[in-house]
Design a protein around this motif. Structure first.
Motif, PDB file in Angstrom:
ATOM      1  N   VAL A   1       0.839  -1.202   0.000  1.00 44.36           N
ATOM      2  CA  VAL A   1       0.000   0.000   0.000  1.00 44.36           C
ATOM      3  C   VAL A   1       0.875   1.252   0.000  1.00 44.36           C
ATOM      4  O   VAL A   1       0.617   2.221  -0.739  1.00 44.36           O
ATOM      5  N   GLN A   2       1.917   1.237   0.798  1.00 42.10           N
ATOM      6  CA  GLN A   2       2.771   2.417   0.914  1.00 42.10           C
ATOM      7  C   GLN A   2       3.557   2.704  -0.364  1.00 42.10           C
ATOM      8  O   GLN A   2       4.060   3.811  -0.548  1.00 42.10           O
ATOM      9  N   ALA A   3       3.642   1.717  -1.255  1.00 44.77           N
ATOM     10  CA  ALA A   3       4.375   1.899  -2.507  1.00 44.77           C
ATOM     11  C   ALA A   3       3.506   2.332  -3.677  1.00 44.77           C
ATOM     12  O   ALA A   3       4.036   2.715  -4.726  1.00 44.77           O
ATOM     13  N   VAL A   4       2.197   2.262  -3.528  1.00 45.32           N
ATOM     14  CA  VAL A   4       1.290   2.547  -4.647  1.00 45.32           C
ATOM     15  C   VAL A   4       0.851   4.006  -4.609  1.00 45.32           C
ATOM     16  O   VAL A   4       0.224   4.458  -3.637  1.00 45.32           O
ATOM     17  N   ASP A   5       1.161   4.735  -5.663  1.00 49.12           N
ATOM     18  CA  ASP A   5       0.716   6.123  -5.777  1.00 49.12           C
ATOM     19  C   ASP A   5      -0.807   6.186  -5.730  1.00 49.12           C
ATOM     20  O   ASP A   5      -1.493   5.365  -6.348  1.00 49.12           O
ATOM     21  N   GLY A   6      -1.310   7.166  -5.014  1.00 52.52           N
ATOM     22  CA  GLY A   6      -2.756   7.346  -4.938  1.00 52.52           C
ATOM     23  C   GLY A   6      -3.404   6.607  -3.791  1.00 52.52           C
ATOM     24  O   GLY A   6      -4.610   6.730  -3.581  1.00 52.52           O
ATOM     25  N   LEU A   7      -2.621   5.816  -3.041  1.00 55.15           N
ATOM     26  CA  LEU A   7      -3.125   5.141  -1.853  1.00 55.15           C
ATOM     27  C   LEU A   7      -2.397   5.673  -0.631  1.00 55.15           C
ATOM     28  O   LEU A   7      -1.196   5.955  -0.676  1.00 55.15           O
TER      29      LEU A   7
ATOM     30  N   PHE B   1       7.601  -0.819  -8.586  1.00 54.57           N
ATOM     31  CA  PHE B   1       7.629  -1.775  -7.482  1.00 54.57           C
ATOM     32  C   PHE B   1       8.916  -2.597  -7.432  1.00 54.57           C
ATOM     33  O   PHE B   1       9.018  -3.560  -6.680  1.00 54.57           O
ATOM     34  N   ALA B   2       9.904  -2.209  -8.226  1.00 59.26           N
ATOM     35  CA  ALA B   2      11.138  -2.990  -8.314  1.00 59.26           C
ATOM     36  C   ALA B   2      11.869  -3.081  -6.975  1.00 59.26           C
ATOM     37  O   ALA B   2      12.557  -4.070  -6.704  1.00 59.26           O
ATOM     38  N   ALA B   3      11.726  -2.069  -6.141  1.00 61.01           N
ATOM     39  CA  ALA B   3      12.453  -2.061  -4.865  1.00 61.01           C
ATOM     40  C   ALA B   3      11.716  -2.798  -3.757  1.00 61.01           C
ATOM     41  O   ALA B   3      12.263  -2.959  -2.664  1.00 61.01           O
ATOM     42  N   LEU B   4      10.508  -3.244  -4.027  1.00 62.25           N
ATOM     43  CA  LEU B   4       9.740  -3.927  -2.997  1.00 62.25           C
ATOM     44  C   LEU B   4      10.286  -5.321  -2.716  1.00 62.25           C
ATOM     45  O   LEU B   4      10.961  -5.932  -3.554  1.00 62.25           O
ATOM     46  N   SER B   5       9.951  -5.848  -1.554  1.00 65.84           N
ATOM     47  CA  SER B   5      10.351  -7.196  -1.182  1.00 65.84           C
ATOM     48  C   SER B   5       9.649  -8.226  -2.056  1.00 65.84           C
ATOM     49  O   SER B   5       8.647  -7.928  -2.729  1.00 65.84           O
ATOM     50  N   ASP B   6      10.160  -9.450  -2.026  1.00 63.44           N
ATOM     51  CA  ASP B   6       9.534 -10.526  -2.786  1.00 63.44           C
ATOM     52  C   ASP B   6       8.087 -10.731  -2.376  1.00 63.44           C
ATOM     53  O   ASP B   6       7.228 -11.052  -3.199  1.00 63.44           O
ATOM     54  N   ALA B   7       7.794 -10.563  -1.095  1.00 61.49           N
ATOM     55  CA  ALA B   7       6.434 -10.778  -0.610  1.00 61.49           C
ATOM     56  C   ALA B   7       5.477  -9.699  -1.094  1.00 61.49           C
ATOM     57  O   ALA B   7       4.299  -9.967  -1.342  1.00 61.49           O
ATOM     58  N   ALA B   8       5.962  -8.468  -1.226  1.00 60.92           N
ATOM     59  CA  ALA B   8       5.070  -7.335  -1.474  1.00 60.92           C
ATOM     60  C   ALA B   8       4.863  -7.000  -2.939  1.00 60.92           C
ATOM     61  O   ALA B   8       3.866  -6.356  -3.290  1.00 60.92           O
ATOM     62  N   VAL B   9       5.769  -7.410  -3.832  1.00 59.95           N
ATOM     63  CA  VAL B   9       5.730  -6.898  -5.202  1.00 59.95           C
ATOM     64  C   VAL B   9       4.437  -7.264  -5.926  1.00 59.95           C
ATOM     65  O   VAL B   9       3.844  -6.411  -6.615  1.00 59.95           O
ATOM     66  N   ASN B  10       3.978  -8.492  -5.802  1.00 56.15           N
ATOM     67  CA  ASN B  10       2.760  -8.892  -6.510  1.00 56.15           C
ATOM     68  C   ASN B  10       1.513  -8.310  -5.857  1.00 56.15           C
ATOM     69  O   ASN B  10       0.543  -7.963  -6.539  1.00 56.15           O
ATOM     70  N   VAL B  11       1.525  -8.209  -4.532  1.00 57.55           N
ATOM     71  CA  VAL B  11       0.401  -7.613  -3.803  1.00 57.55           C
ATOM     72  C   VAL B  11       0.234  -6.151  -4.211  1.00 57.55           C
ATOM     73  O   VAL B  11      -0.892  -5.657  -4.376  1.00 57.55           O
ATOM     74  N   ALA B  12       1.343  -5.450  -4.398  1.00 55.42           N
ATOM     75  CA  ALA B  12       1.267  -4.058  -4.849  1.00 55.42           C
ATOM     76  C   ALA B  12       0.577  -3.963  -6.205  1.00 55.42           C
ATOM     77  O   ALA B  12      -0.174  -3.017  -6.472  1.00 55.42           O
ATOM     78  N   GLY B  13       0.803  -4.951  -7.065  1.00 60.45           N
ATOM     79  CA  GLY B  13       0.133  -4.958  -8.358  1.00 60.45           C
ATOM     80  C   GLY B  13      -1.372  -5.061  -8.232  1.00 60.45           C
ATOM     81  O   GLY B  13      -2.124  -4.438  -9.006  1.00 60.45           O
ATOM     82  N   VAL B  14      -1.841  -5.844  -7.261  1.00 55.10           N
ATOM     83  CA  VAL B  14      -3.282  -5.956  -7.036  1.00 55.10           C
ATOM     84  C   VAL B  14      -3.845  -4.619  -6.551  1.00 55.10           C
ATOM     85  O   VAL B  14      -4.896  -4.158  -7.021  1.00 55.10           O
ATOM     86  N   TYR B  15      -3.141  -3.980  -5.615  1.00 56.81           N
ATOM     87  CA  TYR B  15      -3.616  -2.677  -5.124  1.00 56.81           C
ATOM     88  C   TYR B  15      -3.656  -1.649  -6.244  1.00 56.81           C
ATOM     89  O   TYR B  15      -4.588  -0.830  -6.314  1.00 56.81           O
ATOM     90  N   ALA B  16      -2.666  -1.671  -7.119  1.00 55.42           N
ATOM     91  CA  ALA B  16      -2.652  -0.712  -8.228  1.00 55.42           C
ATOM     92  C   ALA B  16      -3.836  -0.941  -9.159  1.00 55.42           C
ATOM     93  O   ALA B  16      -4.475   0.012  -9.631  1.00 55.42           O
TER      94      ALA B  16
END
Length: 363
Positions: A27-33, A301-316
């Motif tokens: 969530v903290q990595a997605v612009d607009g959230l 999302f390249a700098a995100l952890s392995d756990a967070a990168v795909n989840v960030a895609g869902v939030y986006a």
């Protein structure tokens, strides 16, 4: 509508867990959230999480977070038995929602939640985050372009270190079938869903569930008991395209490459590899095309952890659906269909079949 959407996550603890590991940084990595609130099992735990993650609001009760008028999007990242009541409350309050997979404890609950989401006319995302993996999206684009020609076959090996003979206390609840949180419903469902996302709907299927570790040591102090859930799953069948598939999901395994999926076409071959010890859904995926590793563009999302990168895609994707009133993210209706398929596997695991006229669309 405000430019920024306020998100509240239920189930955040500083002691660990998927919400803290994946949802908070995503969530903290997605612009607009904006991560506005967290909820935990007690006020003290919530306060601790809010301080640790620099969040303004903390609630010791998920329902209190849902009632906050400032929250636009509610994420339910608790254990599965708690999903129903929280999701129904969030939908009744008119919130957009992100639910961790599984949606509910079985298809009856999943259907109830999906109906409520449709009636509420809000956007809703199910946590099948591999669909938003940059490598998976790249593979899907290659397949859709026709570059591999006619599909010939697909095969998957998906392992996890969990569901072995030793069960730590915090995972003891996964051994209870009533929670609908076990190797087949979690690891199995994520694996089957990825296969469908890439190779298309299933036209026929036979499944075999097994217990490779029939005696387990559970809890603290350790107590020996019989395992009553499955720790191994084999499936085979055909996609609607006519291409056959094989799939193995295995618990209690360790290895450097816990996951690979091969897609063979007339004119090419794709292999997805990677995953994580806790399961393919928890890690980064790489892509190899005709023996050559591919450069994957992970964008912001390249700098995100392995756990967070795909989840960030869902939030986006959910953010964009809310902004533009579209329906691109994998939603609760699809979650109902996947839940029913997994129930078929669990109900008659040695003769579970999906007939051709029951084939359902992948999304």
């Amino acid at each position: 509508m405000a430019t920024e959407l306020n998100v509240g996550i239920i189930g955040v603890n500083t002691s660990g867990g998927w919400a803290a590991e994946a949802h908070v940084p995503a969530v903290q990595a997605v612009d607009g959230l904006h991560l506005t609130a967290v909820a935990a099992g007690s006020p003290a735990a919530a306060d601790e999480a809010a301080q640790a993650f620099d969040v303004a609001k903390a609630y010791g009760d998920g329902l209190a977070l849902i009632a906050d008028p400032d929250i636009d999007v509610v994420t339910v990242a608790t254990r599965v038995p708690g999903h129903r009541d929280l999701l129904l409350a969030a939908l009744a309050a008119g919130k957009h929602v992100y639910s961790e997979w599984p949606l509910g404890a079985g298809s009856h609950q999943a259907r109830e939640i999906a109906d409520a989401a449709r009636s509420a006319r809000v956007k809703h995302a199910i946590g099948l985050q591999l669909r938003e993996s940059p490598a998976v999206r790249m593979a899907r684009d290659i397949l859709r372009s026709g570059a591999l020609g006619r599909a010939l076959s697909a095969s998957v090996s998906s392992t996890t270190a969990g569901f072995g003979p030793d069960v730590p206390p915090q995972f003891a609840y996964l051994e209870d079938p009533a929670t609908f949180a076990n190797m087949v419903t979690i690891q199995g469902a994520h694996t089957v869903d990825l296969l469908i996302a890439l190779a298309g709907p299933l036209a026929s299927m036979v499944a075999l569930g097994s217990r490779q570790f029939p005696q387990i040591a559970v809890g603290a102090p350790r107590q020996l008991r019989e395992r009553i859930t499955f720790d191994h799953l084999l499936m085979q069948g055909r996609h609607a395209t006519g291409a056959p598939f094989t799939l193995e999901v295995a618990g209690g395994r360790t290895g450097k490459t816990p996951f690979h999926l091969d897609l063979v076409g007339e004119t090419g071959h794709l292999r997805l590899v990677g995953g994580a010890p806790r399961g393919l859904q928890s890690g980064r995926i790489g892509l190899i095309r005709d023996g050559e590793p591919q450069n994957i563009n992970e964008g912001p999302f390249a700098a995100l952890s392995d756990a967070a990168v795909n989840v960030a895609g869902v939030y986006a994707a959910l953010r964009d659906d809310i902004r533009h009133d579209t329906s691109t993210v994998t939603d609760f209706e699809y979650a109902v269909r996947l839940t029913r398929l997994i129930e078929d596997v669990l109900t008659t695991p040695q003769a579970s079949r999906l007939q051709a006229d029951e084939a359902w669309p992948g999304r």
